[in-house]
Design a protein around this motif. Sequence first.
Motif, PDB file in Angstrom:
ATOM      1  N   ASN A 165       6.778  -6.805  -3.345  1.00 40.07           N
ATOM      2  CA  ASN A 165       6.544  -6.733  -4.373  1.00 40.07           C
ATOM      3  C   ASN A 165       5.884  -6.771  -5.589  1.00 40.07           C
ATOM      4  OD1 ASN A 165       5.381  -9.116  -2.316  1.00 40.07           O
ATOM      5  ND2 ASN A 165       3.404  -8.142  -2.067  1.00 40.07           N
ATOM      6  N   GLY A 166       6.870  -5.335  -6.058  1.00 43.88           N
ATOM      7  CA  GLY A 166       7.262  -4.807  -7.174  1.00 43.88           C
ATOM      8  C   GLY A 166       6.047  -4.376  -7.221  1.00 43.88           C
ATOM      9  N   ARG A 167       5.510  -3.371  -8.580  1.00 44.47           N
ATOM     10  CA  ARG A 167       4.439  -2.780  -8.793  1.00 44.47           C
ATOM     11  C   ARG A 167       3.255  -2.534  -8.635  1.00 44.47           C
ATOM     12  NH1 ARG A 167       4.886   0.344 -13.417  1.00 44.47           N
ATOM     13  NH2 ARG A 167       4.532   2.453 -12.320  1.00 44.47           N
ATOM     14  N   GLU A 168       2.198  -2.891  -8.677  1.00 43.28           N
ATOM     15  CA  GLU A 168       1.016  -2.525  -8.086  1.00 43.28           C
ATOM     16  C   GLU A 168      -0.166  -1.982  -8.797  1.00 43.28           C
ATOM     17  OE1 GLU A 168       0.978  -3.158  -3.740  1.00 43.28           O
ATOM     18  OE2 GLU A 168      -0.027  -1.270  -3.628  1.00 43.28           O
ATOM     19  N   PHE A 169      -1.085  -2.782  -8.817  1.00 42.97           N
ATOM     20  CA  PHE A 169      -2.205  -2.164  -9.803  1.00 42.97           C
ATOM     21  C   PHE A 169      -3.314  -2.258  -9.310  1.00 42.97           C
ATOM     22  CE2 PHE A 169      -6.315  -2.105 -12.047  1.00 42.97           C
ATOM     23  CZ  PHE A 169      -6.292  -0.757 -12.950  1.00 42.97           C
ATOM     24  N   VAL A 170      -4.169  -0.836  -8.179  1.00 41.06           N
ATOM     25  CA  VAL A 170      -5.096  -0.736  -7.040  1.00 41.06           C
ATOM     26  C   VAL A 170      -6.801  -0.565  -8.258  1.00 41.06           C
ATOM     27  CG1 VAL A 170      -6.125   0.738  -5.653  1.00 41.06           C
ATOM     28  CG2 VAL A 170      -4.150   1.404  -6.349  1.00 41.06           C
ATOM     29  N   VAL A 171      -7.413  -1.831  -7.318  1.00 41.63           N
ATOM     30  CA  VAL A 171      -8.384  -2.251  -7.633  1.00 41.63           C
ATOM     31  C   VAL A 171      -9.439  -1.629  -7.269  1.00 41.63           C
ATOM     32  CG1 VAL A 171     -10.143  -4.131  -8.420  1.00 41.63           C
ATOM     33  CG2 VAL A 171      -7.037  -4.389  -8.279  1.00 41.63           C
ATOM     34  N   ALA A 172      -9.507  -1.620  -5.638  1.00 45.28           N
ATOM     35  CA  ALA A 172     -10.761  -0.452  -5.507  1.00 45.28           C
ATOM     36  C   ALA A 172      -9.763  -0.113  -4.230  1.00 45.28           C
ATOM     37  CB  ALA A 172     -11.203  -1.823  -4.501  1.00 45.28           C
ATOM     38  N   PHE A 173      -9.602   1.358  -3.909  1.00 48.12           N
ATOM     39  CA  PHE A 173      -9.692   2.688  -3.243  1.00 48.12           C
ATOM     40  C   PHE A 173      -9.851   2.278  -1.734  1.00 48.12           C
ATOM     41  CE2 PHE A 173      -7.925   3.963  -6.962  1.00 48.12           C
ATOM     42  CZ  PHE A 173      -7.110   5.011  -6.642  1.00 48.12           C
ATOM     43  N   LYS A 174      -9.949   2.224  -0.676  1.00 46.95           N
ATOM     44  CA  LYS A 174     -10.292   1.750   0.798  1.00 46.95           C
ATOM     45  C   LYS A 174     -11.100   2.949   1.409  1.00 46.95           C
ATOM     46  CE  LYS A 174      -7.212   5.687   2.814  1.00 46.95           C
ATOM     47  NZ  LYS A 174      -5.659   5.328   4.420  1.00 46.95           N
ATOM     48  N   ASP A 175     -11.430   3.309   0.711  1.00 47.04           N
ATOM     49  CA  ASP A 175     -12.905   4.693   1.021  1.00 47.04           C
ATOM     50  C   ASP A 175     -13.800   3.455   0.228  1.00 47.04           C
ATOM     51  OD1 ASP A 175     -11.956   5.128  -1.202  1.00 47.04           O
ATOM     52  OD2 ASP A 175     -13.150   6.830  -0.927  1.00 47.04           O
ATOM     53  N   GLU A 176     -13.913   2.946  -0.716  1.00 47.27           N
ATOM     54  CA  GLU A 176     -14.651   1.658  -0.992  1.00 47.27           C
ATOM     55  C   GLU A 176     -14.974   0.402  -0.351  1.00 47.27           C
ATOM     56  OE1 GLU A 176     -13.736   1.312  -5.424  1.00 47.27           O
ATOM     57  OE2 GLU A 176     -12.349   3.061  -5.044  1.00 47.27           O
ATOM     58  N   GLY A 199     -10.939  -1.383   4.460  1.00 45.91           N
ATOM     59  CA  GLY A 199     -10.494   0.183   5.478  1.00 45.91           C
ATOM     60  C   GLY A 199      -9.440   0.055   4.646  1.00 45.91           C
ATOM     61  N   SER A 200      -9.204  -1.092   3.271  1.00 53.80           N
ATOM     62  CA  SER A 200      -7.518  -1.079   3.227  1.00 53.80           C
ATOM     63  C   SER A 200      -7.904  -1.479   1.937  1.00 53.80           C
ATOM     64  CB  SER A 200      -6.805  -2.265   3.330  1.00 53.80           C
ATOM     65  OG  SER A 200      -6.550  -1.933   4.834  1.00 53.80           O
ATOM     66  N   ASP A 201      -7.052  -0.477   0.713  1.00 52.79           N
ATOM     67  CA  ASP A 201      -7.184  -0.768  -0.965  1.00 52.79           C
ATOM     68  C   ASP A 201      -7.096  -2.082  -1.097  1.00 52.79           C
ATOM     69  OD1 ASP A 201      -6.651   2.464  -0.386  1.00 52.79           O
ATOM     70  OD2 ASP A 201      -4.480   1.984  -1.231  1.00 52.79           O
ATOM     71  N   ILE A 202      -7.349  -2.313  -2.148  1.00 48.86           N
ATOM     72  CA  ILE A 202      -7.626  -3.828  -2.944  1.00 48.86           C
ATOM     73  C   ILE A 202      -6.713  -3.411  -3.678  1.00 48.86           C
ATOM     74  CG2 ILE A 202      -8.118  -5.362  -4.054  1.00 48.86           C
ATOM     75  CD1 ILE A 202     -11.432  -4.739  -2.222  1.00 48.86           C
ATOM     76  N   ALA A 242       4.268   1.174 -16.885  1.00 52.53           N
ATOM     77  CA  ALA A 242       4.726   2.413 -16.260  1.00 52.53           C
ATOM     78  C   ALA A 242       3.865   3.350 -16.502  1.00 52.53           C
ATOM     79  CB  ALA A 242       6.414   3.322 -16.503  1.00 52.53           C
ATOM     80  N   GLU A 243       3.094   2.779 -16.305  1.00 50.57           N
ATOM     81  CA  GLU A 243       1.719   3.864 -16.873  1.00 50.57           C
ATOM     82  C   GLU A 243       1.497   4.750 -15.791  1.00 50.57           C
ATOM     83  OE1 GLU A 243       0.111   4.168 -19.110  1.00 50.57           O
ATOM     84  OE2 GLU A 243       0.258   2.247 -20.173  1.00 50.57           O
ATOM     85  N   SER A 244       1.327   5.992 -16.223  1.00 52.47           N
ATOM     86  CA  SER A 244       0.532   7.319 -14.890  1.00 52.47           C
ATOM     87  C   SER A 244      -0.597   7.763 -14.485  1.00 52.47           C
ATOM     88  CB  SER A 244       2.391   8.977 -15.767  1.00 52.47           C
ATOM     89  OG  SER A 244       0.987   9.013 -16.328  1.00 52.47           O
ATOM     90  N   SER A 245      -1.148   6.967 -13.695  1.00 47.05           N
ATOM     91  CA  SER A 245      -1.847   6.549 -12.863  1.00 47.05           C
ATOM     92  C   SER A 245      -2.284   6.147 -11.492  1.00 47.05           C
ATOM     93  CB  SER A 245      -2.531   5.467 -13.347  1.00 47.05           C
ATOM     94  OG  SER A 245      -3.603   5.048 -12.605  1.00 47.05           O
ATOM     95  N   LYS A 246      -2.810   7.673 -10.515  1.00 46.42           N
ATOM     96  CA  LYS A 246      -2.545   6.989  -9.516  1.00 46.42           C
ATOM     97  C   LYS A 246      -2.850   5.621  -8.564  1.00 46.42           C
ATOM     98  CE  LYS A 246      -7.928   7.759  -8.429  1.00 46.42           C
ATOM     99  NZ  LYS A 246      -8.589   8.271  -8.008  1.00 46.42           N
ATOM    100  N   ARG A 247      -3.733   4.570  -9.728  1.00 44.56           N
ATOM    101  CA  ARG A 247      -3.833   3.219  -9.461  1.00 44.56           C
ATOM    102  C   ARG A 247      -2.457   2.089  -9.849  1.00 44.56           C
ATOM    103  NH1 ARG A 247      -9.025   2.087  -8.870  1.00 44.56           N
ATOM    104  NH2 ARG A 247     -10.855   3.473  -8.908  1.00 44.56           N
TER     105      ARG A 247
END
Length: 634
Positions: free
Chosen positions: A487-498, A502-505, A475-480
């Motif tokens: 699917n439980g929790r997830e970690f954002v590797v690349a945000f949609k603008d990158e 056009g979707s988050d990876i 439970a880290e406080s990070s926008k990622r």
Amino acid sequence: MEKFKVKFYPDNKAIEVKNDTTILSAAISCGVYINSVCGGDGVCGKCKVIVRNGTVITQPNGAISLEEKRQHIYLACLTTIHSDAEIEVLPESRLDFEKLSTQEFYTKSEEIEPAAPSLKEGVFAHSPLATKEYLELPPPSLEDNISDLERLYRQLGRLHKDYTATQMGLANIKQLGELLRDSDWKVTATLGKRNETTEIVLLESGNTSAKNFGMCFDIGTTTISGQLVDLKNKKVLGTKAVYNKQASFGSDVITRIIYANEEDGLEKLHNAVTDTMNEMIKELITEHKIDLNNVTCVLCTGNTTMVHLLLSVDPTFIRREPYVPTANFVPTIRAAEAGININPRGLLSCVPGVSSYVGGDTTSGILSCGLYKEEELGILIDIGTNGEIALGNKDFLVACAASAGPAFEGSGVTCGVRASRGAIQKVKISSGDFKVTYNTIGDAKPRGICGSGYIDLIAGMLSVGLIDKSGKLKAESSKRVRDSSENGREFVVAFKDETETGSDIVITEADIENLKRAKAAIYSATAILVKHMNLDFSAINKIFIAGGFGTSVDIDSAVKIGLLPNLERSKFVFIGNSALAGTRQMLLSYEATRKADEIARKITYFELSVDPGYMDEYMAALFFPHTDIKRWAM
Ligand code: FES
């Protein structure tokens, strides 16, 4: 019974179906192949379509978001048709979506061309599966009045002593008299190695000997790779890798064997694989401006189930005790008999397999990396949906198979893609702020993560403490780091603008679980095989790692997550798609084919499930890297 007309886009294919037919089975019936990792069970969420027009009834499921519902997006396997309809298959659900251009794939595969000795040019004599000989026959006379056929054989025998035991089919004999006279006795004979004999496969007027091409294929459960080869000068003209359209029927060999027992199931599976291969052949010959008639032979490798389905041979007995396939050593046949479109009289040969679960792809891999002739002990690990592991040297070879699933090939994971343009292949995460830096294949905008990217990603998440040893996100406080509905929790590797899509990876906890199971299956099978031979990893001199999961797997990352044992790094050799490389060698050399035959006969199959320690080993490997952490100390 009322019937409805359904049209699929973008394929523009239509079919009439009965009321209450699922969209997935309507699509399959008209040759539209939709990604269906779970085989239509409604759990993978990969088979999304948009219903543009028409009445459909769907079952409730969590894979379709509210926004998607508004856009009339449905799961094809859980939705039935109740009127004429127009349906669009979403790009990410199409099995042909990730075709690679020849240039991209080949450049990458050259980078990883194995360093193994047998791959060096000239190891096996150049004698392709099919050769062309230009012949100028002396016309008959009263003094030299032997028959046309004997005249042909005599001329071939003069050229080469190997051609003395040549055969020819009736179809060619029927046209021989006229062809020889119309061609002024100048013809080209295509000679094929058909088991232990040489056959005149084809006779053409004039000299066409410069135009002789062959195809080699590695038929994987998830991916099919193929190469067009100039048989005259051994050049690879083009390479393609696409999803196997059989993925519409489920992701693993067991699901496909079960499907083959349903009504028309075997035929549908056979058509799916031959459609995939024929499309690849068509694209390659069109790109290289080659006449299909000049493609004279095909050599295929694959796991035993894939080879049975290619040949339309019932695979039922593969999964019934005592697990015996119909054939491991399949005689060379006409490609047309198996529905492969090359020259109608061209030949098809399959690399011999070992058992129900260790197929010709292991044989080709061993030939390619040279394990069969090493003095010291080595291991070949082929990481695929059906992972295969071989251990041995010039004195013995033993092999087993592990059902790893398709996660490392980018299937069955939320943002997984094959190792192709735009795939994230390397990842670094900084501690503290969890900033992600990555690089993609072709330096393109990211569109997903391939196997090597996932390995790096999990290793990075472990290093910075984002996940624990069981793979749960802390439970880290990070926008990622955030919650994801199913699917439980997830970690954002690349945000949609990158990203290109056009979707988050993202990587979800469910993805991590899938990847953990895949790595546990591979590692535990390898460890049990080594133990079975009363060895330990320290006795191993080389580990050859094969598979289409990325061209730049970081060994440290693979060791950190427990996919590979912690050995001296110089012992690891990445050899890319060794099954395809070995098959290409056989296409170009009959000597290599004979050697493969010898290898397949020499391999002893080891059935993992009968080893009493296997389950414990697998359970212990369901941690990063393992419960027995001492094994990872150097
Ligand atoms: Fe439809 Fe898996 S959810 S095939």
